[in-house]
Write a protein that holds these residues in place. Structure first.
Motif, short mmCIF file in Angstrom:
data_model
loop_
_atom_site.label_atom_id
_atom_site.label_comp_id
_atom_site.label_asym_id
_atom_site.label_seq_id
_atom_site.Cartn_x
_atom_site.Cartn_y
_atom_site.Cartn_z
N ALA A 64 -43.62 -12.31 -36.14
CA ALA A 64 -42.38 -11.91 -36.81
C ALA A 64 -41.31 -11.53 -35.79
CB ALA A 64 -42.65 -10.73 -37.75
N GLU A 65 -41.71 -10.81 -34.75
CA GLU A 65 -40.75 -10.43 -33.71
C GLU A 65 -40.21 -11.65 -33.00
OE1 GLU A 65 -38.43 -7.93 -31.31
OE2 GLU A 65 -39.48 -7.63 -33.22
N ALA A 66 -41.10 -12.62 -32.74
CA ALA A 66 -40.66 -13.86 -32.08
C ALA A 66 -39.69 -14.62 -32.98
CB ALA A 66 -41.87 -14.73 -31.74
N GLY A 67 -39.98 -14.66 -34.31
CA GLY A 67 -39.07 -15.33 -35.24
C GLY A 67 -37.72 -14.65 -35.29
N ARG A 68 -37.74 -13.29 -35.29
CA ARG A 68 -36.47 -12.56 -35.31
C ARG A 68 -35.65 -12.86 -34.06
NH1 ARG A 68 -34.04 -8.27 -33.36
NH2 ARG A 68 -35.75 -7.86 -31.92
N ILE A 69 -36.34 -12.90 -32.90
CA ILE A 69 -35.63 -13.19 -31.65
C ILE A 69 -35.03 -14.60 -31.69
CG2 ILE A 69 -35.98 -13.57 -29.18
CD1 ILE A 69 -38.09 -11.35 -29.27
N LYS A 70 -35.79 -15.54 -32.26
CA LYS A 70 -35.27 -16.92 -32.36
C LYS A 70 -34.04 -16.96 -33.26
CE LYS A 70 -39.64 -19.37 -31.59
NZ LYS A 70 -40.65 -20.27 -32.22
N ILE A 71 -34.10 -16.23 -34.40
CA ILE A 71 -32.96 -16.24 -35.33
C ILE A 71 -31.73 -15.62 -34.67
CG2 ILE A 71 -32.11 -15.26 -37.49
CD1 ILE A 71 -34.96 -15.51 -38.58
N VAL A 72 -31.96 -14.48 -33.98
CA VAL A 72 -30.83 -13.82 -33.30
C VAL A 72 -30.25 -14.71 -32.22
CG1 VAL A 72 -30.21 -11.86 -31.81
CG2 VAL A 72 -31.67 -11.49 -33.81
N ALA A 73 -31.13 -15.36 -31.45
CA ALA A 73 -30.66 -16.24 -30.39
C ALA A 73 -29.89 -17.43 -30.97
CB ALA A 73 -31.84 -16.73 -29.55
N LYS A 74 -30.43 -17.97 -32.08
CA LYS A 74 -29.76 -19.10 -32.72
C LYS A 74 -28.38 -18.68 -33.26
CE LYS A 74 -30.36 -22.61 -36.31
NZ LYS A 74 -31.24 -23.10 -37.40
N ALA A 75 -28.32 -17.49 -33.88
CA ALA A 75 -27.04 -17.01 -34.41
C ALA A 75 -26.03 -16.78 -33.28
CB ALA A 75 -27.26 -15.71 -35.19
N ARG A 76 -26.52 -16.22 -32.17
CA ARG A 76 -25.62 -16.02 -31.04
C ARG A 76 -25.14 -17.34 -30.48
NH1 ARG A 76 -28.91 -11.23 -27.74
NH2 ARG A 76 -28.38 -9.52 -29.18
N ALA A 77 -26.04 -18.30 -30.42
CA ALA A 77 -25.66 -19.62 -29.91
C ALA A 77 -24.63 -20.28 -30.82
CB ALA A 77 -26.90 -20.51 -29.76
N GLU A 78 -24.86 -20.14 -32.14
CA GLU A 78 -23.90 -20.73 -33.09
C GLU A 78 -22.55 -20.03 -32.99
OE1 GLU A 78 -25.68 -20.53 -36.90
OE2 GLU A 78 -27.05 -22.21 -36.55
N ALA A 79 -22.58 -18.68 -32.86
CA ALA A 79 -21.32 -17.95 -32.73
C ALA A 79 -20.58 -18.37 -31.47
CB ALA A 79 -21.60 -16.45 -32.72
N GLU A 80 -21.32 -18.51 -30.37
CA GLU A 80 -20.69 -18.94 -29.12
C GLU A 80 -20.15 -20.35 -29.26
OE1 GLU A 80 -19.44 -18.66 -25.13
OE2 GLU A 80 -20.00 -17.19 -26.66
N SER A 81 -20.91 -21.21 -29.99
CA SER A 81 -20.45 -22.58 -30.20
C SER A 81 -19.16 -22.61 -31.01
CB SER A 81 -21.55 -23.38 -30.91
OG SER A 81 -21.09 -24.68 -31.24
N LYS A 82 -19.13 -21.77 -32.08
CA LYS A 82 -17.91 -21.72 -32.89
C LYS A 82 -16.73 -21.20 -32.08
CE LYS A 82 -19.77 -23.11 -36.76
NZ LYS A 82 -19.39 -24.42 -37.37
N ARG A 83 -17.02 -20.16 -31.26
CA ARG A 83 -15.94 -19.61 -30.44
C ARG A 83 -15.39 -20.66 -29.49
NH1 ARG A 83 -14.84 -17.58 -25.60
NH2 ARG A 83 -16.92 -18.07 -24.82
N LEU A 84 -16.31 -21.37 -28.82
CA LEU A 84 -15.86 -22.41 -27.90
C LEU A 84 -15.17 -23.55 -28.64
CD1 LEU A 84 -18.96 -22.54 -25.53
CD2 LEU A 84 -16.75 -21.48 -25.08
N GLN A 85 -15.67 -23.87 -29.85
CA GLN A 85 -15.05 -24.93 -30.64
C GLN A 85 -13.63 -24.54 -31.04
OE1 GLN A 85 -17.24 -25.93 -34.17
NE2 GLN A 85 -15.88 -27.57 -34.76
N GLY A 86 -13.49 -23.25 -31.48
CA GLY A 86 -12.15 -22.79 -31.84
C GLY A 86 -11.21 -22.78 -30.65
N GLN A 87 -11.76 -22.34 -29.51
CA GLN A 87 -10.94 -22.34 -28.30
C GLN A 87 -10.53 -23.76 -27.93
OE1 GLN A 87 -12.78 -20.33 -25.04
NE2 GLN A 87 -11.22 -20.94 -23.55
N GLY A 88 -11.49 -24.71 -28.12
CA GLY A 88 -11.16 -26.11 -27.82
C GLY A 88 -10.09 -26.65 -28.74
#
Length: 315
Positions: free
Chosen positions: A191-215
């Motif tokens: 469960a902890e590993a799944g939570r870490i994956k979800i958080v990492a994925k959400a952070r990656a998506e947020a960073e992707s959106k930020r970079l996409q918006g900046q682009g």
């Protein structure tokens, strides 16, 4: 005396002399008796005794010996358990007489004391305590044995609880509990590993959106800069801003149609797709901007009048 009896007497004499010679092994003591009465102890080496009169009553092992005793008893929580007690003991050299004459079978004596102590100590403990405090059981056995066996010439070197074997059903239940506990821990880790994956994925998506918006912002900034430069170039050749804007819109319109046409299997249809439609869109945009500016200017004038009125009323 006949000639035949002489060799017999010689052979008999030799046999008697040889029977008076004996050896004792290392870490062993021989008990010599004379007419059934204790005479002496003989340690390792070559020794002599009077034939026929003296005899070797027995030999005592002076090495450290080990006796394994299996004891079955019940714990405080009513669980039957078998314990294997290993007792290491040795004959005291100064008390070989007591060790040889006082006890007929020292192993049976030691076993009896082990049974007595274990069945007195283990019923006071729960099963888990037996595993955790097995050294306490061993110490209790050693203390009791030392106190009893020293009078018989034996020294208890060490006692060990080498095995604890509960009833089969109890072991199966304990294994199920352990397995469930391990599964619980594994589930928590998963469960902890799944939570870490979800958080990492959400952070990656947020960073992707930020970079996409900046682009996109950078892209629009460059487009605006390019349009500005295009208008300046057209103004330099005598084309006013409105005509330049219309020309740019028409050019982009045809560029878009060309880009769509490059895709063979494209199902995209651009509506409307005539140059006049692009020009109408530009005119509508200009009209909207003009109306918005007029409304903004009118609102500024009204706000300025209200501010002056409020200032006069305060005075």
């Amino acid at each position: 005396m006949s000639y035949l009896s002489i060799p017999v007497l010689v052979i008999l004499s030799i046999f008697i002399l040889i029977s008076g010679i004996f050896t004792v092994k290392q870490q062993t003591s021989a008990v010599v008796e004379r007419f059934g009465k204790f005479l002496s102890f003989r340690n390792s080496g070559l020794h002599f005794k009077i034939p026929i009169i003296d005899r070797i009553a027995g030999r005592i092992n002076l090495k450290i010996q080990q006796l394994d005793v299996l004891v079955e008893t019940k714990t405080k929580d009513d669980v039957f358990v078998r314990l294997k007690i290993s007792v290491q003991f040795q004959v005291i050299r100064e008390k070989v007489y007591d060790a040889f004459y006082k006890l007929e079978n020292p192993h049976d004596q030691i076993t009896s004391y082990v049974f007595d102590v274990v069945r007195a100590e283990v019923p006071k403990m729960k099963l888990d305590d037996v595993f955790e405090r097995k050294d306490d059981v061993a110490i209790a056995v050693k203390s009791e044995l030392n106190e009893a066996m020293v009078n018989y010439g034996y020294d208890i070197i060490k006692t060990l609880v080498t095995d604890i074997d509960p009833d089969m059903q109890v072991k199966e239940a304990m294994n199920r509990i352990n397995a469930a506990e391990r599964e619980k821990v594994a589930a928590e880790y998963e469960a902890e590993a799944g939570r870490i994956k979800i958080v990492a994925k959400a952070r990656a998506e947020a960073e992707s959106k930020r970079l996409q918006g900046q682009g996109i912002a950078d892209q629009r900034r460059e487009i605006a800069r390019g349009l500005e430069e295009s208008v300046d170039v057209l103004n330099n050749v005598g084309i006013n801003s409105q005509e330049a804007s219309a020309l740019i819109v028409v050019t982009q319109h045809y560029d878009t149609l060309q880009s769509i046409g490059e895709h063979v299997n494209s199902n995209l249809i651009l509506l409307p797709n005539s140059p006049q439609a692009g020009s109408d869109m530009l005119n509508n945009m200009i009209a909207s901007f003009t109306a918005s500016n007029q409304i903004g200017e009118e609102m500024k004038k009204q706000n300025a009048k209200k501010a002056i009125k409020n200032k006069n009323s305060d005075h």
